[in-house]
Design an enzyme around this catalytic site. Structure first.
Site, PDB file in Angstrom:
ATOM      1  N   ASP A  10       0.864  -1.172   0.000  1.00 34.09           N
ATOM      2  CA  ASP A  10       0.000   0.000   0.000  1.00 34.09           C
ATOM      3  C   ASP A  10       0.911   1.236   0.000  1.00 34.09           C
ATOM      4  O   ASP A  10       2.133   1.121   0.122  1.00 34.09           O
ATOM      5  CB  ASP A  10      -0.898  -0.028   1.242  1.00 34.09           C
ATOM      6  CG  ASP A  10      -1.747   1.229   1.368  1.00 34.09           C
ATOM      7  OD1 ASP A  10      -2.353   1.637   0.357  1.00 34.09           O
ATOM      8  OD2 ASP A  10      -1.784   1.809   2.466  1.00 34.09           O
ATOM      9  N   ALA A  12      -0.019   5.285   1.383  1.00 37.58           N
ATOM     10  CA  ALA A  12      -0.116   6.111   2.596  1.00 37.58           C
ATOM     11  C   ALA A  12      -0.337   5.254   3.834  1.00 37.58           C
ATOM     12  O   ALA A  12      -1.246   4.428   3.876  1.00 37.58           O
ATOM     13  CB  ALA A  12      -1.242   7.140   2.456  1.00 37.58           C
ATOM     14  N   ALA A  43     -13.163   9.401  10.298  1.00 37.31           N
ATOM     15  CA  ALA A  43     -12.498   9.633   9.008  1.00 37.31           C
ATOM     16  C   ALA A  43     -11.568   8.477   8.652  1.00 37.31           C
ATOM     17  O   ALA A  43     -11.409   8.139   7.472  1.00 37.31           O
ATOM     18  CB  ALA A  43     -11.715  10.939   9.044  1.00 37.31           C
ATOM     19  N   MET A  47     -10.654   3.821   5.734  1.00 37.92           N
ATOM     20  CA  MET A  47      -9.424   4.098   4.988  1.00 37.92           C
ATOM     21  C   MET A  47      -8.962   2.874   4.210  1.00 37.92           C
ATOM     22  O   MET A  47      -9.053   1.744   4.680  1.00 37.92           O
ATOM     23  CB  MET A  47      -8.314   4.556   5.942  1.00 37.92           C
ATOM     24  CG  MET A  47      -7.183   5.293   5.238  1.00 37.92           C
ATOM     25  SD  MET A  47      -7.711   6.897   4.559  1.00 37.92           S
ATOM     26  CE  MET A  47      -7.800   7.890   6.054  1.00 37.92           C
ATOM     27  N   LYS A  51     -11.317   6.738  -2.774  1.00 35.20           N
ATOM     28  CA  LYS A  51     -11.740   7.911  -2.002  1.00 35.20           C
ATOM     29  C   LYS A  51     -13.220   8.260  -2.193  1.00 35.20           C
ATOM     30  O   LYS A  51     -13.866   8.722  -1.247  1.00 35.20           O
ATOM     31  CB  LYS A  51     -10.842   9.108  -2.315  1.00 35.20           C
ATOM     32  CG  LYS A  51      -9.370   8.877  -1.961  1.00 35.20           C
ATOM     33  CD  LYS A  51      -9.191   8.269  -0.565  1.00 35.20           C
ATOM     34  CE  LYS A  51      -7.765   7.861  -0.279  1.00 35.20           C
ATOM     35  NZ  LYS A  51      -7.664   6.887   0.799  1.00 35.20           N
ATOM     36  N   HIS A  54     -14.948   5.967   0.019  1.00 39.59           N
ATOM     37  CA  HIS A  54     -14.689   6.404   1.397  1.00 39.59           C
ATOM     38  C   HIS A  54     -15.705   7.487   1.801  1.00 39.59           C
ATOM     39  O   HIS A  54     -16.266   7.441   2.900  1.00 39.59           O
ATOM     40  CB  HIS A  54     -13.262   6.946   1.479  1.00 39.59           C
ATOM     41  CG  HIS A  54     -12.761   7.167   2.872  1.00 39.59           C
ATOM     42  ND1 HIS A  54     -11.536   6.725   3.307  1.00 39.59           N
ATOM     43  CD2 HIS A  54     -13.307   7.809   3.931  1.00 39.59           C
ATOM     44  CE1 HIS A  54     -11.355   7.072   4.571  1.00 39.59           C
ATOM     45  NE2 HIS A  54     -12.415   7.742   4.976  1.00 39.59           N
ATOM     46  N   ARG A 158     -10.435  -1.473  -3.599  1.00 42.60           N
ATOM     47  CA  ARG A 158     -10.564  -2.321  -2.416  1.00 42.60           C
ATOM     48  C   ARG A 158     -11.984  -2.288  -1.862  1.00 42.60           C
ATOM     49  O   ARG A 158     -12.647  -1.272  -1.999  1.00 42.60           O
ATOM     50  CB  ARG A 158      -9.603  -1.821  -1.326  1.00 42.60           C
ATOM     51  CG  ARG A 158      -8.153  -1.891  -1.705  1.00 42.60           C
ATOM     52  CD  ARG A 158      -7.309  -1.298  -0.574  1.00 42.60           C
ATOM     53  NE  ARG A 158      -5.925  -1.193  -1.022  1.00 42.60           N
ATOM     54  CZ  ARG A 158      -5.141  -0.160  -0.753  1.00 42.60           C
ATOM     55  NH1 ARG A 158      -5.593   0.853  -0.045  1.00 42.60           N
ATOM     56  NH2 ARG A 158      -3.901  -0.145  -1.180  1.00 42.60           N
ATOM     57  N   ASP A 184      -1.600  -1.308   5.748  1.00 35.82           N
ATOM     58  CA  ASP A 184      -1.833  -0.786   7.101  1.00 35.82           C
ATOM     59  C   ASP A 184      -3.301  -0.598   7.446  1.00 35.82           C
ATOM     60  O   ASP A 184      -3.605  -0.075   8.521  1.00 35.82           O
ATOM     61  CB  ASP A 184      -1.116   0.569   7.238  1.00 35.82           C
ATOM     62  CG  ASP A 184      -1.791   1.665   6.433  1.00 35.82           C
ATOM     63  OD1 ASP A 184      -2.253   2.659   7.033  1.00 35.82           O
ATOM     64  OD2 ASP A 184      -1.870   1.535   5.200  1.00 35.82           O
TER      65      ASP A 184
END
Length: 264
Positions: A10, A12, A43, A47, A51, A54, A158, A184
């Protein structure tokens, strides 16, 4: 003999942007612009998704949906989603370059893996346009994987497995047993499991920890261990095959996985 030939990283919170902070503030400010306060925990929860998904996931949270209904006297709709996504992008692009520094030990560990002949792919919740900012900035700071796949042009991001499969095609990796997904977020873990590849979560620097490197270093040891244990448990509960504290552990873990496959 089966062995790990490709690690798919991944970005970030895994390779760059310790703590995954670039998107968090942009999501918070995007909703604040319409008078709705969301927390950092809210928020961070979705993740790893693309986006736009999200933003949808944030609106779908009961508390946020109810706040919108209360303020505007109607349920949110797709126009509201698109509006918050547009504002999120504006905010993100204004600061994205600042969040491209490689996380500690990433550069050295990737060098070690490459010396073993392992290819380095990557997937992300960012769009291609966002990665057009991140990739050259990260490369200038020493981190450059062999391949980067975004969900643009694919059926979905994802937790679906398509970005992993595209990496396998681009890097000519013939077997899913030879691939390790490293990330992560819970979405990273679901992506890896859905692709049927070895799936490893990382704790330090992660979105799941949600702390800066300085904050981690300042925590009393007992509290740090407790927080790390919580993240580890969430990742294992999501189905991760392994969870490491940091990327430093990855080369040794890969040797263990190779030995495990050799004995099957």
């Amino acid at each position: 003999m089966k062995k790990i030939e490709c690690v798919i990283m991944d970005w970030a919170g895994t390779a760059v942007d310790y703590g995954c902070f670039a998107p968090v503030s942009a999501f918070i400010e995007s909703f604040r612009a319409i008078g709705i306060e969301i927390t950092a925990e809210e928020a961070r929860r979705p993740m790893g998704l693309t986006k736009i998904d999200h933003v949808r996931a944030l609106f779908q949270m009961t508390r946020i949906g109810e706040k919108f209904q209360e303020k505007y006297g109607r349920p949110y709709n797709e126009n509201d989603v698109q509006g918050r996504y547009a504002e999120f992008q504006r905010l993100l692009f204004a600061t994205l370059k600042e969040y491209t520094g490689p996380i500690s030990y990433v550069i050295e560990t990737i060098d070690t893996l490459r010396q073993k002949g392992i290819k380095i792919g990557s997937t992300t919740g960012y769009t291609k346009e966002m990665m057009d900012v991140v990739i050259p900035e990260a490369a200038a700071k020493g981190y450059s994987p062999d391949n980067c796949v975004t969900s643009d042009g694919l059926p979905a991001g994802r937790p679906y497995p398509y970005m992993i499969y595209k990496n396998m095609c681009d890097l000519a990796v013939p077997s899913r047993f030879s691939v390790l997904k490293y990330g992560d977020t819970i979405s990273d873990i679901k992506e890896g499991l859905n692709a049927g590849v070895w799936t490893v979560g990382v704790i330090l620097g992660s979105n799941e920890m949600g702390l800066t490197e300085e904050e981690v270093q300042a925590l009393p040891e007992k509290e740090l261990k407790s927080r790390m244990s919580e993240v580890r448990n969430r990742m294992y509960a999501a189905g991760a095959h392994y969870v490491v504290d940091s990327i430093k552990e990855l080369p040794a873990l890969i040797e263990c996985i190779n030995a495990r496959m050799a004995n099957e």
